[in-house]
Motif scaffolding. Sequence first.
Motif, PDB file in Angstrom:
ATOM      1  N   LYS A 181      11.803  -2.843  -0.556  1.00 53.07           N
ATOM      2  CA  LYS A 181      10.821  -3.715   0.097  1.00 53.07           C
ATOM      3  C   LYS A 181       9.425  -3.430  -0.435  1.00 53.07           C
ATOM      4  O   LYS A 181       8.635  -4.351  -0.676  1.00 53.07           O
ATOM      5  CB  LYS A 181      10.861  -3.505   1.608  1.00 53.07           C
ATOM      6  N   VAL A 182       9.096  -2.161  -0.609  1.00 49.35           N
ATOM      7  CA  VAL A 182       7.781  -1.792  -1.134  1.00 49.35           C
ATOM      8  C   VAL A 182       7.618  -2.322  -2.548  1.00 49.35           C
ATOM      9  O   VAL A 182       6.582  -2.902  -2.904  1.00 49.35           O
ATOM     10  CB  VAL A 182       7.586  -0.260  -1.096  1.00 49.35           C
ATOM     11  N   SER A 220       0.821  -1.216   0.000  1.00 49.17           N
ATOM     12  CA  SER A 220       0.000   0.000   0.000  1.00 49.17           C
ATOM     13  C   SER A 220       0.854   1.264   0.000  1.00 49.17           C
ATOM     14  O   SER A 220       0.406   2.333  -0.428  1.00 49.17           O
ATOM     15  CB  SER A 220      -0.940   0.009   1.207  1.00 49.17           C
ATOM     16  N   TYR A 221       2.094   1.141   0.503  1.00 46.90           N
ATOM     17  CA  TYR A 221       2.951   2.325   0.557  1.00 46.90           C
ATOM     18  C   TYR A 221       3.395   2.790  -0.841  1.00 46.90           C
ATOM     19  O   TYR A 221       3.850   3.919  -1.017  1.00 46.90           O
ATOM     20  CB  TYR A 221       4.203   2.030   1.394  1.00 46.90           C
ATOM     21  N   ALA A 281      10.332   7.056  11.005  1.00 44.53           N
ATOM     22  CA  ALA A 281      10.226   6.321  12.272  1.00 44.53           C
ATOM     23  C   ALA A 281      11.359   5.311  12.415  1.00 44.53           C
ATOM     24  O   ALA A 281      11.961   5.162  13.489  1.00 44.53           O
ATOM     25  CB  ALA A 281       8.879   5.606  12.348  1.00 44.53           C
ATOM     26  N   GLU A 282      11.681   4.626  11.316  1.00 42.46           N
ATOM     27  CA  GLU A 282      12.770   3.656  11.335  1.00 42.46           C
ATOM     28  C   GLU A 282      14.103   4.362  11.548  1.00 42.46           C
ATOM     29  O   GLU A 282      14.966   3.884  12.300  1.00 42.46           O
ATOM     30  CB  GLU A 282      12.788   2.878  10.015  1.00 42.46           C
ATOM     31  N   TYR A 283      14.246   5.516  10.913  1.00 42.49           N
ATOM     32  CA  TYR A 283      15.479   6.294  11.064  1.00 42.49           C
ATOM     33  C   TYR A 283      15.651   6.782  12.506  1.00 42.49           C
ATOM     34  O   TYR A 283      16.744   6.708  13.072  1.00 42.49           O
ATOM     35  CB  TYR A 283      15.451   7.493  10.110  1.00 42.49           C
ATOM     36  N   SER A 329       3.394   9.762   1.466  1.00 37.98           N
ATOM     37  CA  SER A 329       3.491  10.407   2.788  1.00 37.98           C
ATOM     38  C   SER A 329       3.583   9.372   3.905  1.00 37.98           C
ATOM     39  O   SER A 329       4.352   9.527   4.860  1.00 37.98           O
ATOM     40  CB  SER A 329       2.290  11.328   3.019  1.00 37.98           C
ATOM     41  N   GLU A 330       2.807   8.283   3.794  1.00 38.44           N
ATOM     42  CA  GLU A 330       2.866   7.226   4.809  1.00 38.44           C
ATOM     43  C   GLU A 330       4.215   6.520   4.770  1.00 38.44           C
ATOM     44  O   GLU A 330       4.787   6.194   5.805  1.00 38.44           O
ATOM     45  CB  GLU A 330       1.735   6.222   4.609  1.00 38.44           C
ATOM     46  N   LEU A 331       4.723   6.267   3.567  1.00 38.64           N
ATOM     47  CA  LEU A 331       6.021   5.619   3.440  1.00 38.64           C
ATOM     48  C   LEU A 331       7.116   6.506   4.038  1.00 38.64           C
ATOM     49  O   LEU A 331       8.021   6.025   4.728  1.00 38.64           O
ATOM     50  CB  LEU A 331       6.330   5.315   1.977  1.00 38.64           C
ATOM     51  N   ALA A 332       7.011   7.800   3.797  1.00 43.59           N
ATOM     52  CA  ALA A 332       7.991   8.729   4.367  1.00 43.59           C
ATOM     53  C   ALA A 332       7.948   8.687   5.893  1.00 43.59           C
ATOM     54  O   ALA A 332       8.992   8.747   6.560  1.00 43.59           O
ATOM     55  CB  ALA A 332       7.721  10.148   3.857  1.00 43.59           C
TER      56      ALA A 332
END
Length: 695
Positions: free
Chosen positions: A398-399, A235-236, A249-251, A241-244
């Motif tokens: 991954k996406v 879905s990303y 968050a991971e960063y 914006s969600e992927l960013a």
Amino acid sequence: MPIRLSGLSSGMDTESLVKALVSGYNVQKDNLVKARTKLEWKQDAWKTMNTSIYNFYKGRLASARMSKTYNLKKASISNSNIAKVSAASNAVTGSQTLKVTNLAAMGYLTGGQISAKPDKDGSTKITGSTKLSDIKGMDSITGGSLSVAIDGKRTDVYIDKDLNVNQFIAKLKDAGISANFDEGNQRFFVSASKSGKDHDFSITANDADGLKALQSLGLFKKNGKDKEEYNKWASYATNASELAAVKQAEYEKLEVKVEDRAQAYADKYNDAKAVIEGIESDDTWKGLAQAKSDLASEKNTFNTKFSKYKVGDEYDTSKMSESERAEFGAMSKSIAAQESNIKLYEDNTKIVSDSKSYVKLDSDGNAVADPTNTKVKNEVKSENANLKQSISDNLDAKVAYSVQMKAAYDSMQDSEGAVRIKGDDAVIELNGATFTSNTNNFAVNGLTIQVTEKTDTAVTITTEADIDAVYNNIKEFFKEYNTLIMAMDTAYNADSSKGYEPLTSEEKEAMTDDDIEKWEKKIKDALLRKDSTLGGAASAMKTLMNSAIEINGKKYSLASFGIKTQGYFDSGKNEKGVYHIDGDPDDTVSAGNDDKLKAMLASDPDVVIEFFTQLSTKVYDDLGKKMSSTKLSSMYTLYNDKQMATEYSSYNTKIKDKEDYITRMEDYYYKKFTAMETALAKLNQTQTSLSGFFS
């Protein structure tokens, strides 16, 4: 010990005579042994009695002091098919409405039926030892990877062509899910270990071979948590914006902080500095140059001595003498230690040198973290930039891959016959408020609710005082009290055992086992007869139990609640302190009387609770004082156990002394008789010689 000669010359029974001469001392010893035995029996009798008193004190009596023992409630439900309910003491009295909108479910996957390629006998049956590559549909799979997610943990399961069914199941179990293969039905069964939405599991494929493996093993089913997993990353692709946000968050989880890096440099500097100072504090250390010179000198000596034994890179110690081997070992260790020390010094010197420009130094020369240091900030900035780019690249890949996997997932058919049940939470509405649980059990404001069926309409839960439970608690209290007070009175009022003493071994030999048992029972039953400590404790308990307690200006006693003793002349032997509850159907003495206790529990439960908590507290406190530790008794001990132990030890000493004395007296008399026998023997010899002379 003198030689004990029999009466060869005198014709007297020496042993019988000696035994008679010391018989008085033996009687004294036997009396001491009997007294010790009686004391030992008394200790045992008191231990048994004290255990009964202590168990009542710490158990039923201690509990009776607490208001929660009497503040009991019960709950009922208008439809018992919907739920089971119970109430704690803090539950609200009255009626409440309950609606069950959902029941908890455990995540479960029943695999579709599968079969193996026919073997040489034509069988397609799969067993635990069957290789996965022999299962239909698995022959074209060279590898593949699955991902098992459960309880916040994700584990990759790799499929090797040589993996068998049992090994595959073991991998699934290691990943945290329950799994087994039913050979009779030729299906895999997989489930979560707990019920509830948050404990559900998913098995997803990490690659195309993994997808094909799931389908071939009968484990591919699109409805469930696995579908959410496939859709999540795909879905990303259409939502930048969600992927960013995910990337950020991971960063942030992995981002290097300037403060942490500055502190790490300071710690590194100080640790290295401490190592250097430790080496320099050694008196044998004369500096790095001298250390290297000494090492070179010792190596030269070593080579001169042992080069003749060198074979390649090794030394043949078998050709060395014993003293040479010892010297070889010592020098080898010394050289290795010096090399290690020099390397340690050089390495940490370099660390100090390299780290110095990243820290501040205090007045003692120790490093202090410096987050403002330009070199530190630039280093962290560069690392974080690389980290952010790496995370972005990895997640983009991954996406992209997830989009491909989703397309493959969407186009693939479910395994035939597979059934998936999603893990779900139980949901209830209590008085209109919604509560959820991952099991079918709820604990809400003192109520315990176990739901068993969903409802379309609300049912009623009624909570009220549990008079029967409170009544039974009081009844059990008096049952234990009566048993204890009867045991105390029975021991105190026992028949006298005057004239009975413990038997000696000789006395037992003249009696039957049954007679011995009866004899000793007579003594043991009377060991605590008229014991002042026992009598005092029983009397105090009876007095306190018969006392009045004032509540709200009015005095109450046990009789106020229909709890009385039978009376001095009406009660049985040792039952004068036993209480009977009016209306108790299990008590033939008081069953026909009006039940005052239940009536009071129904009309004024607060008075009942207050009375029994105060009464039991008075008895508890008084009994506790009597069982407190003293110089003569241990803690929680009613009798003088320490004093008895001392007396028992004293008897052991006295008996040992008496036995030693008897032995000395026997030796004394035997010595006398031996002298007499020797004299008579000489006299007889002289007479024999004279007779021979005159004959």
